[in-house]
Design an enzyme around this catalytic site. Structure first.
Site, short mmCIF file in Angstrom:
data_model
loop_
_atom_site.label_atom_id
_atom_site.label_comp_id
_atom_site.label_asym_id
_atom_site.label_seq_id
_atom_site.Cartn_x
_atom_site.Cartn_y
_atom_site.Cartn_z
N GLN A 90 0.83 -1.20 0.00
CA GLN A 90 0.00 0.00 0.00
C GLN A 90 0.87 1.25 0.00
O GLN A 90 0.34 2.37 -0.09
CB GLN A 90 -0.90 0.01 1.25
N ARG A 110 -8.01 -1.17 8.96
CA ARG A 110 -8.99 -0.11 8.85
C ARG A 110 -9.13 0.62 10.18
O ARG A 110 -10.24 0.94 10.61
CB ARG A 110 -10.35 -0.72 8.45
N CYS A 111 -8.00 0.89 10.84
CA CYS A 111 -8.07 1.35 12.21
C CYS A 111 -7.69 2.81 12.39
O CYS A 111 -7.83 3.33 13.49
CB CYS A 111 -7.16 0.51 13.10
N GLU A 144 -12.43 4.36 6.61
CA GLU A 144 -12.38 3.55 7.82
C GLU A 144 -13.47 3.85 8.83
O GLU A 144 -13.62 3.13 9.81
CB GLU A 144 -11.02 3.73 8.50
#
Lengths: 194, 296, 800
Positions: free
Chosen positions: C228, C375-376, C746
């Site tokens: 990513q 996704r934090c 997120e």
């Protein structure tokens, strides 16, 4: 056809059993000489070179590897390639015709049924198997039929919409005759069943 | 992720298949649906030297009523054949309830009921169903055919009573003498999960009485458990809230669950009680409704 | 603005500008099965690598004998820790200033740790060879939670580090301890809560992998890999492999889901690179799902303890929080370096709380390294989950209605900019309105009536609210860096002479739809139809330097850079327009796609005509061409906010709960592509549902990982996953973002879990149960209902 590979000596060569099979992929007739332990997913990806079928897990759960064998949706990671000897395989690359996309492909685009795209080929083929069996599924039917295919991106809601979009589109092309339900292309699960 | 090497044969006749198994000895396995065997081979929990693929054997992909009124399921009858079967609907409530709950829709397209019985996973659904129905397996070998009742067929976790050179060709559900009722309930946290607890109940009714009963449990012991005391408590009596409660209690007592990441032993035992009650409860309700109709 | 009959402004929606739900560009290849994921890449002469992993969680390695593996036909190379050590590659630096083993040398420190790798002609042979490697282990006691690691006689896991005399990694604190203590002295009620946010894993369907290709003739290393953040990887590889940075090219092709799992540097990448250098052939490594789940960047596994000081009318006076984070065997999180516990201190940002204090401790255990992922938003998931669970408990303790308690304590609309007690600056929000929309949608009052009636019939219904705002878009250079590299991002736009364009950014999409949405920003700024703009990301040779896509930072930072570069282009185009129209620049006006003369609006030139002029008709002194780059250092984070409300019914006998309705009200400012925004929200809600209901990784007393494959690590299918009702009525543009947008990817994963858990806890109201750790599995619900006690899920799991 020319094949060149490392010479590992006569002893090594004897060790490896190889089997010859004949099969079709997306209408194309092929011959393969393969080890029995080769998984169908790997025959498709590395042997035939069609990489639209994906490998996502190692316990037959995720369904990213779904293909059709003689029209039936199966997880190609859990079939041996030798088992398609004499059979027809359909992968995602075989969905579209020469001139246009399959309504399922169009449906996934219209209804935002994909994000990263990794589960999508498997989803579409499982959905195709559903629609072949049950051209008029309910939302529940679709969710049930796709319960063997995992997605991490979409939350499934748009995938369901995509499949229902495709069902509508297919119905337009081949309008159902009035007594279709009596012929009973039994598929799909209704509320009563579970 | 990938199996180790093996020899593979795809015979075209039953005799050929049996001959291959005879010669293959201890390290040969039959491949039907492969939905249990191939995953184990990929993780290298199983590494047979010879695989005998029976998918090309003719005349085994059936399920039908036999001339004697029994239900016969061929070795290549897939779970999905049973899920969508018109034959099961209405006449085999326990089987019809279980079929959609086996694994997931794609696995059901390949996996077979007979294969599942042979695999003898304590968390396999069909073994409980067939045990509750008093079913049997027909084995074919060099010495001919024999019928093995389910009570003798599963001998332990992942162990069955077949000899090395026998192939299970059919599963048989005996003809019912009364009207079939019952069902299958399974607690799975999501589709495809192994059962935390599964309960198969198969009864036959004649009027208000239970003429035959079978209860079997999935996932709460070293292998499938036949709750024979619980079944015996139902047989020969009318189906009432009282008999249902007693059967549920006895079934829970027959369970041998272990505490693990799916829950405590106590919870699993409790679920057995709940599921027996619920399955029989709906038969009770149907019966009562019918009575009410009759009375009206 | 011209009068209507003279305006030739384009219709923004028609050209695919802001607010258009244009269909996705990337779909074309994915629906045809023509994606280009890392495992699809085939290079001539390519070999395949498999990793041998440790079966034990903690053990000394006495010896490794790989001779039988070397002898297997088809094997080209076997790498062990010892061989790596001779090249100084057995250990590598992590993104958190720690070190991590590439291949184990002295000890293995978690089950699944990489011990050796085999490179062979074919992945099947490589796997066969792995089985032939004999490792002699001497088992050591395993540590599966921080408390075991903090015990006096605990073995030191990181005995490879000089001066490491305990299993503690860091201690950190933020806030005002004195002020908070005073608040507690004044409290009428103190509400307490303690819970474990379980170990979870992002688990995208596609696993990690790389194809490393070292070309001896050119000395260039190309690595195709699932990352990513390709530019970060390039820098890391340059450091670790000691290769010159300009001779390294990282290409991130299509990625089958990231969710933070594909940010760290994994041993497999390093080994494949070394193997390619040694063998001078491309080497492909694709991990399997077990490898991914057992060894790559997990998320959460954190113990949270908190107290809330309350006035009896419901005003929150202060909050104390303490967290113990289980980081596994190596501290390898990708997070801003100044914040050891990520952005945990964003907790309570939507509430007006005068004082707060947070202490944090990080601990080593015998588990895979990680903590920040999935996704934090750098641990904002943990912060918001704990916040909403505490708020729920506090409202219960006070006997106040859940919605009323929140409303009373929200930061008010006219209180912005607002400094949170932990020092964040929130700049916009309409929290009360958001809550109102949600409550109306779920028909709150009627539900409470229904709930009471159901209870009389013995049925358990529950409703859970979760409200939050979160900081997205790391981040401004004063406070945010990873390994010292500032967290700006970039966009490079080249407009060709026919008015078509190519845009490249430093972000890297993994399904978020950048190829579709960035073009929409260009369309908005320049009036070039989005279909005329192709977007590329992921190749460090062509993409401008950026810090990649995670923590929902792309729209806030890279998206802003796209707007800024388009404006630079427009500024130059304005000069060209003035030249073409033979007026001075002051006389030029702009409308979408066109410059015109203010005093004679019918006289104008299109942006495409300006583009042609840039190559063929420039004014004297102007550099030709219409291409530019922008690097954007955001002034602040963006603050989307949301309300999630879930209703459930709990089956008392089995503990199974079903979602009745799920309402989500999200305000993420301006929505570039509403269809894509909704897709992101639904994906996040599904992960929230998964975490709340079934997903977790745990360990038994022997240190064995439970949840390292999809049989045990449960992801919901379409059958279990509920449907969602999404609301977009509340729109509060970000005051500092060039197009008023905020992050969104997120939010639902951050705020969602508490809504589900609060709903189940609400259904259990009156039983005295205060907490059930996620995942709220049926057996846990049953235990809580039967014994009226809290249920913890912390490892080790109970087993017979």
């Amino acid at each position: 056809m020319t094949l060149v590979y490392d010479d590992l000596g006569d002893e090594a060569a004897q060790d490896v059993p190889v089997r010859k099979i004949r099969f079709t992929v997306n209408g194309r007739r092929l011959v393969a000489e393969i080890e029995p332990r080769l998984l169908l997913a790997d025959l498709i990806r590395r042997g035939v070179g069609l990489t639209g079928t994906h490998r996502g897990c190692d316990t037959t759960n995720c369904g990213a590897c779904t293909v059709l064998v003689d029209g039936t949706a199966v997880k190609s990671c859990t079939m041996l390639a030798v088992q398609v000897d004499g059979h027809e395989v359909t992968t995602v690359e075989g969905l579209a015709s020469a001139s246009e996309l399959h309504p399922l492909q169009e449906g996934f685009r219209q209804e935002h049924g994909l994000q990263c795209g990794f589960c999508t080929p498997g989803m579409m083929l499982a959905a195709k198997a559903l629609l072949d069996r049950n051209p008029d599924p309910t939302e529940e039917d679709v969710r049930w039929a796709l319960s063997g295919n995992l997605c991490r991106c979409t939350g499934y809601q748009n995938i369901v919409k995509s499949v229902l979009w495709a069902a509508e589109k297919l119905a337009e092309r081949e309008p159902k005759p009035a007594e279709a339900s009596a012929g009973n292309q039994r598929g799909g699960i209704t509320d009563d069943d579970h | 992720m990938f199996p180790s090497r093996f020899r593979y044969e795809a015979p075209r006749s039953l005799d050929e298949a049996i001959a291959l198994l005879s010669e293959g000895g201890d390290d040969a396995k039959v491949l039907a649906g492969g939905q249990s065997l191939v995953p184990m081979m990929k993780l290298r929990f199983a590494s047979p030297a010879l695989l005998v693929d029976i998918n090309n054997l003719p005349g085994l992909a059936y399920h039908r009523e036999g001339t004697d009124g029994s239900l016969r399921i061929g070795a290549l009858c897939r779970h999905s054949d049973l899920e969508f079967s018109q034959i099961l609907r209405g006449t085999q409530p326990t089987m019809a309830a279980a079929a959609p709950l086996v694994a997931d829709p794609l696995v059901r397209n390949r996996g077979t009921l007979v294969g599942s019985l042979c695999h003898a996973d304590p968390q396999g659904d069909w073994a409980s169903v067939m045990l509750a129905l008093g079913g049997s397996v027909t084995a074919a070998g060099p010495r001919g055919r024999r019928s093995i009742p389910l009570t003798e067929f599963v001998t332990g976790p992942f162990q069955n009573a077949l000899s090395r050179d026998e192939i299970a060709v059919e599963a048989v559900v005996p003809k019912a003498t009364g009207t079939r009722a019952g069902g299958y309930l399974k607690l799975e946290r999501r589709v495809g999960d192994f059962a935390t607890v599964g309960v198969a109940v198969a009864i036959e009714m004649s009027g208000a009485n239970v003429t035959r009963a079978g209860i079997a449990l999935t996932g709460v012991g070293g292998s499938t458990i036949g709750a024979t005391d619980a079944a015996a408590a139902l047989a020969g009596k009318p189906l009432t809230a009282g008999t249902v409660a007693e059967a549920a209690e006895l079934a829970a007592a027959a369970a041998k669950p272990r505490t693990d990441h799916r829950g405590s032993a106590e919870y699993k035992r409790h679920l057995v009680r709940v599921f027996v009650t619920r399955i029989l409860g709906s038969s009770l309700a149907a019966d009562t409704a019918a009575d009410t109709e009759r009375a009206a | 603005m011209t009068t209507t009959d003279e305006s030739r402004a384009l219709d923004e929606i028609k050209i695919g500008g802001l607010g258009s739900s244009r269909k996705r560009v990337e779909d074309d290849r994915f629906i045809r099965g023509k994606g280009n994921y890392t495992d699809d890449i085939v290079l001539p002469g390519m070999l395949h690598m498999e990793i041998l992993r440790s079966p034990l969680p903690h053990a000394r390695i006495k010896s490794i004998d790989a001779s039988r593996a070397w002898a297997l036909p088809g094997v080209h190379l076997v790498l062990t820790g010892e061989m790596m050590a001779t090249r100084n590659l057995a250990w590598m630096p992590t993104l958190s200033y720690d070190t991590q083993a590439v291949l184990a040398t002295d000890k293995v420190r978690f089950q699944g740790q990489e011990v050796a790798c085999v490179i062979a002609d074919d992945p099947y042979i490589a796997k066969d060879a792995c089985e032939l490697i004999e490792v002699d282990y001497e088992p050591l006691p395993p540590i599966v939670n921080p408390w075991q690691g903090l015990a006096e006689d605990a073995p030191i896991i990181r005995d490879d580090k000089t001066g490491q005399d305990s299993n503690v990694i860091y201690l950190w604190e933020v806030g005002d301890q004195a002020g908070t203590d005073r608040a507690f002295e004044q409290a009428d009620v103190v509400s307490k809560l303690e819970l474990h946010y379980p170990r979870s894993h992002p688990s995208p369907i596609e696993c990690c992998g790389s194809v490393a290709d070292f070309n001896r003739a050119t000395s260039k290393l190309t690595v195709y890999m699932t990352t990513q953040a390709p530019h970060i990887i390039r820098a890391a590889v340059a450091m670790v492999a000691e290769l010159p940075e300009h001779m390294i090219r990282i290409v991130s092709p299509d990625i089958g889901g990231g969710f933070g799992n594909k940010v760290p540097v994994y041993p497999g990448y390093v080994c494949s690179i070394l193997a390619s250098i040694l063998l001078e052939r491309p080497v492909k490594w694709i991990e399997d799902k077990t490898g991914n789940l057992i060894s790559t960047g997990f998320a959460r596994d954190i113990y949270l303890r908190g107290e809330m000081a309350l006035r009896k009318d419901g005003k929150i006076l202060g909050v104390r929080m303490h967290t113990d984070a289980d980081h596994g065997a190596f501290f390898s999180d990708a997070q801003p370096s100044k914040f050891k516990i990520g952005l945990m201190h964003s907790a309570f940002a939507a509430y007006d709380i005068p004082a707060a204090h947070l202490t944090a401790r990080g601990v080593y255990t015998n588990k895979a390294p990680g903590g920040v992922a999935y996704r934090c938003s750098f641990r904002v998931t943990e912060a918001m989950f704990f916040q909403e669970r505490m708020v729920q408990a506090a409202a219960d303790d006070l006997g106040m209605d859940q919605a009323a308690f929140r409303r009373m304590n929200f930061v008010r609309d006219d209180d912005f900019p607002h400094r949170t007690p932990f020092g964040f600056l929130t700049d916009s929000g309409q929290y009360a309105k958001c809550l109102d929309v949600g409550l109306k949608a779920i028909d709150y009052e009627n539900f409470r009536i229904e709930q009471a009636q159901a209870r009389k019939q013995g049925r358990l219904l529950g409703l859970g609210i979760s409200t939050m705002t979160e900081p997205l878009g790391a981040g401004n250079s004063r406070e945010y860096d990873i390994l010292g590299i500032k967290m700006f991002d970039s966009a490079d736009l080249k407009v060709h002479m026919t008015g078509k364009a190519i845009l490249r950014t430093g972000a890297k999409t993994q399904g978020q739809g950048h190829e579709t949405t960035w073009a929409q920003i260009v369309a908005h700024e320049l009036g070039i139809p989005a279909d005329d703009v192709v977007v590329e990301e992921g190749d460090t040779d062509t993409a401008p330097f950026g810090m990649g896509t995670y923590a929902s930072r792309s729209t806030p930072v890279a998206g802003a850079a796209v707007a800024m570069v388009a404006r630079k282009i427009r500024a130059k185009a304005r000069k060209l327009a003035a030249h073409l129209l033979e007026v001075s620049e002051e006389d030029i006006e702009w409308e979408l796609g066109r410059f015109y003369v203010r005093s004679a609006p019918a006289r104008g030139v299109s942006i495409q005509e300006c583009a042609m002029a840039a190559y063929s008709n420039m004014p004297d002194g102007m550099e030709p061409g219409l291409e530019n780059t922008a690097y954007y250092d955001p002034p602040n984070l963006t603050w989307p906010f949301a309300v999630y409300i879930v209703t459930v019914e709990v089956d008392k006998e089995t503990g199974v709960w079903d979602v009745l309705r799920m309402v989500a009200v999200d305000d993420c400012g301006v929505r570039i592509n509403p269809m894509i925004v909704e897709g992101q929200i639904m994906g996040g809600l599904t992960e929230a549902y998964a975490m709340a209901s079934m997903q977790f990784i745990t360990f038994d007393a022997e240190g064995n990982c439970v949840g390292s494959n999809y049989m045990d690590y449960l992801l919901p299918s379409a059958w279990e996953t509920p449907g969602y009702e999404l609301h977009s009525e509340v729109v509060t543009p970000c005051p500092h973002h060039p197009i008023g947008a905020k992050g969104i990817g997120e939010c639902a994963a951050v705020g969602g879990p508490a809504a589900f858990v609060n709903a189940v806890m609400d259904a259990l109201g009156g039983t005295g149960v205060r907490n059930i750790d996620m995942p709220v599995l049926p057996d846990r619900v049953w235990e809580a209902l039967t014994y009226h006690r809290d249920v913890s899920g912390a490892p080790p799991i109970r087993q017979d």
